[in-house]
Design a protein around this motif. Structure first.
Motif, PDB file in Angstrom:
ATOM      1  N   THR A   2     -86.076 -54.644  73.345  1.00 48.88           N
ATOM      2  CA  THR A   2     -85.372 -55.882  73.029  1.00 48.88           C
ATOM      3  C   THR A   2     -84.605 -56.393  74.248  1.00 48.88           C
ATOM      4  OG1 THR A   2     -83.356 -54.736  72.314  1.00 48.88           O
ATOM      5  CG2 THR A   2     -85.084 -55.085  70.661  1.00 48.88           C
ATOM      6  N   ASN A   3     -84.187 -57.651  74.180  1.00 47.05           N
ATOM      7  CA  ASN A   3     -83.406 -58.239  75.269  1.00 47.05           C
ATOM      8  C   ASN A   3     -82.085 -57.503  75.459  1.00 47.05           C
ATOM      9  OD1 ASN A   3     -85.308 -60.209  75.888  1.00 47.05           O
ATOM     10  ND2 ASN A   3     -84.432 -61.696  74.456  1.00 47.05           N
ATOM     11  N   SER A   4     -81.484 -57.055  74.350  1.00 44.74           N
ATOM     12  CA  SER A   4     -80.224 -56.331  74.431  1.00 44.74           C
ATOM     13  C   SER A   4     -80.384 -55.012  75.187  1.00 44.74           C
ATOM     14  CB  SER A   4     -79.687 -56.054  73.025  1.00 44.74           C
ATOM     15  OG  SER A   4     -78.489 -55.315  73.079  1.00 44.74           O
ATOM     16  N   VAL A   5     -81.472 -54.294  74.907  1.00 43.68           N
ATOM     17  CA  VAL A   5     -81.721 -53.023  75.595  1.00 43.68           C
ATOM     18  C   VAL A   5     -82.014 -53.267  77.073  1.00 43.68           C
ATOM     19  CG1 VAL A   5     -83.295 -51.051  75.754  1.00 43.68           C
ATOM     20  CG2 VAL A   5     -82.513 -51.847  73.517  1.00 43.68           C
ATOM     21  N   ARG A   6     -82.802 -54.318  77.368  1.00 42.47           N
ATOM     22  CA  ARG A   6     -83.086 -54.648  78.772  1.00 42.47           C
ATOM     23  C   ARG A   6     -81.791 -54.958  79.523  1.00 42.47           C
ATOM     24  NH1 ARG A   6     -87.219 -57.965  76.463  1.00 42.47           N
ATOM     25  NH2 ARG A   6     -89.293 -57.010  76.657  1.00 42.47           N
ATOM     26  N   THR A   7     -80.928 -55.730  78.879  1.00 43.77           N
ATOM     27  CA  THR A   7     -79.648 -56.071  79.510  1.00 43.77           C
ATOM     28  C   THR A   7     -78.801 -54.825  79.723  1.00 43.77           C
ATOM     29  OG1 THR A   7     -79.668 -58.245  78.440  1.00 43.77           O
ATOM     30  CG2 THR A   7     -77.557 -57.464  79.304  1.00 43.77           C
ATOM     31  N   GLY A   8     -78.764 -53.959  78.709  1.00 43.11           N
ATOM     32  CA  GLY A   8     -78.009 -52.721  78.820  1.00 43.11           C
ATOM     33  C   GLY A   8     -78.534 -51.824  79.916  1.00 43.11           C
ATOM     34  N   ARG A 240     -72.869 -50.023  74.979  1.00 40.57           N
ATOM     35  CA  ARG A 240     -72.909 -50.732  73.700  1.00 40.57           C
ATOM     36  C   ARG A 240     -74.304 -51.280  73.397  1.00 40.57           C
ATOM     37  NH1 ARG A 240     -67.772 -52.660  75.599  1.00 40.57           N
ATOM     38  NH2 ARG A 240     -68.703 -54.622  76.287  1.00 40.57           N
ATOM     39  N   ARG A 241     -75.227 -51.174  74.351  1.00 38.02           N
ATOM     40  CA  ARG A 241     -76.534 -51.801  74.182  1.00 38.02           C
ATOM     41  C   ARG A 241     -77.705 -50.827  74.181  1.00 38.02           C
ATOM     42  NH1 ARG A 241     -73.273 -55.472  76.747  1.00 38.02           N
ATOM     43  NH2 ARG A 241     -73.545 -57.677  76.205  1.00 38.02           N
TER      44      ARG A 241
END
Length: 293
Positions: A2-8, A240-241
């Motif tokens: 997901t985008n959140s995991v990529r950002t994290g 948090r991601r």
């Protein structure tokens, strides 16, 4: 993914790359003792953390602001972070001593074995249980440290101090309710007063306090405070991601970069026996991370 995991994942990489390259930055302040560097690091980390914290409070919804401020007035919170302040100061002092005394490889070793100290602290203090595989990993890591001690002719006390102080810091922070930035603001508040007293009254007059060091040095010392907070903020956002297991694996990016920096940038001597000691530690880390209790 997901985008959140990529950002994290990106945030985690940024944080660990900064930590890995930190020795290069602090080496630019050559000639300043580790104690003086830590003192300035505390003062400027305090200044930036207070600025950021009050900025966040100002932008917090009014209904949540009172609850947020209440955390800062809790005596237990201050006691926990006072203990954390002592431990992180010891960690910074050991790290900067390693950098200023051509012991960057010792610094890398400290962060490699830090997770093992975390586990030992859990076992000894919290009564946690380990699988046989992880006990084997700890024994192998101990052998690696012994080989490194023999290869260098000295016990790597600075590595052990870095690992134990940061493990203790992480242990205390697990019981705190504030996030990384808010917690660091309190920790720096606890130790900034004695630090300022040292800088103003006990620093060698021949060295000067701040301005006498020159504009470039002054700017770098201020940036050092900001650089202290930057990876912590990225790291906090990453946790948090992405899963904690991935966070743990990414934390080995930092000491790996420090190892490369020590060998390639600082040109520290790496004898075959010393390299063998590091290989043993790496094997222990791989075995430890591959096991699940």
């Amino acid at each position: 993914m997901t985008n959140s995991v990529r950002t994290g994942l990106l945030f985690s990489v940024i944080a660990n790359v900064i930590w890995g390259l930190f020795p290069i930055f602090w080496s630019w302040l050559d000639g300043i003792s580790a104690v003086d560097l830590v003192s300035h690091r505390i003062v400027w980390a305090f200044a930036f953390s207070i600025l950021f914290v009050f900025g966040r409070i100002a932008w917090t919804d009014r209904s949540k602001r009172a609850a947020r401020l209440a955390l800062f007035s809790d005596s237990k919170t201050w006691l926990l972070h006072a203990a954390a302040a002592i431990l992180i100061t010891l960690n910074w002092l050991a790290f900067l001593w390693a950098v200023t005394n051509d012991r960057v490889l010792h610094s890398a070793l400290g962060y490699y074995i830090n997770p093992l100290f975390n586990v030992l602290l859990g076992v000894l203090v919290l009564g946690e249980r380990l699988s046989k595989g992880r006990w084997v990993a700890i024994v192998i890591a101990t052998v690696g440290v012994a080989v490194l001690s023999y290869a260098t002719g000295e016990i790597p006390w600075v590595s052990l101090l870095m690992a134990s102080s940061f493990a203790g810091y992480a242990f205390v922070k697990k019981h705190a309710s504030l996030d990384a930035l808010d917690g660091l603001a309190i920790e720096m508040s606890v130790i900034v007063a004695p630090t300022l007293i040292y800088l103003c009254f006990f620093l060698d007059p021949a060295k000067g306090f701040f301005i006498r060091e020159g504009t470039q040095t002054a700017v770098l010392l201020i940036i050092g405070g900001l650089m202290t907070l930057t990876p912590l903020m990225f790291f906090s956002a990453a946790t948090r991601r992405i899963p904690l297991s991935l966070v743990g694996m990414m934390q080995y990016v930092g000491p790996t970069l420090q190892f490369l920096v020590g060998v390639l940038y600082f040109e520290e001597k790496l004898s075959p026996l010393r390299l063998f000691g590091f290989v043993i530690v790496w094997l222990a880390v791989i075995l430890f991370m591959s096991r699940r209790d």
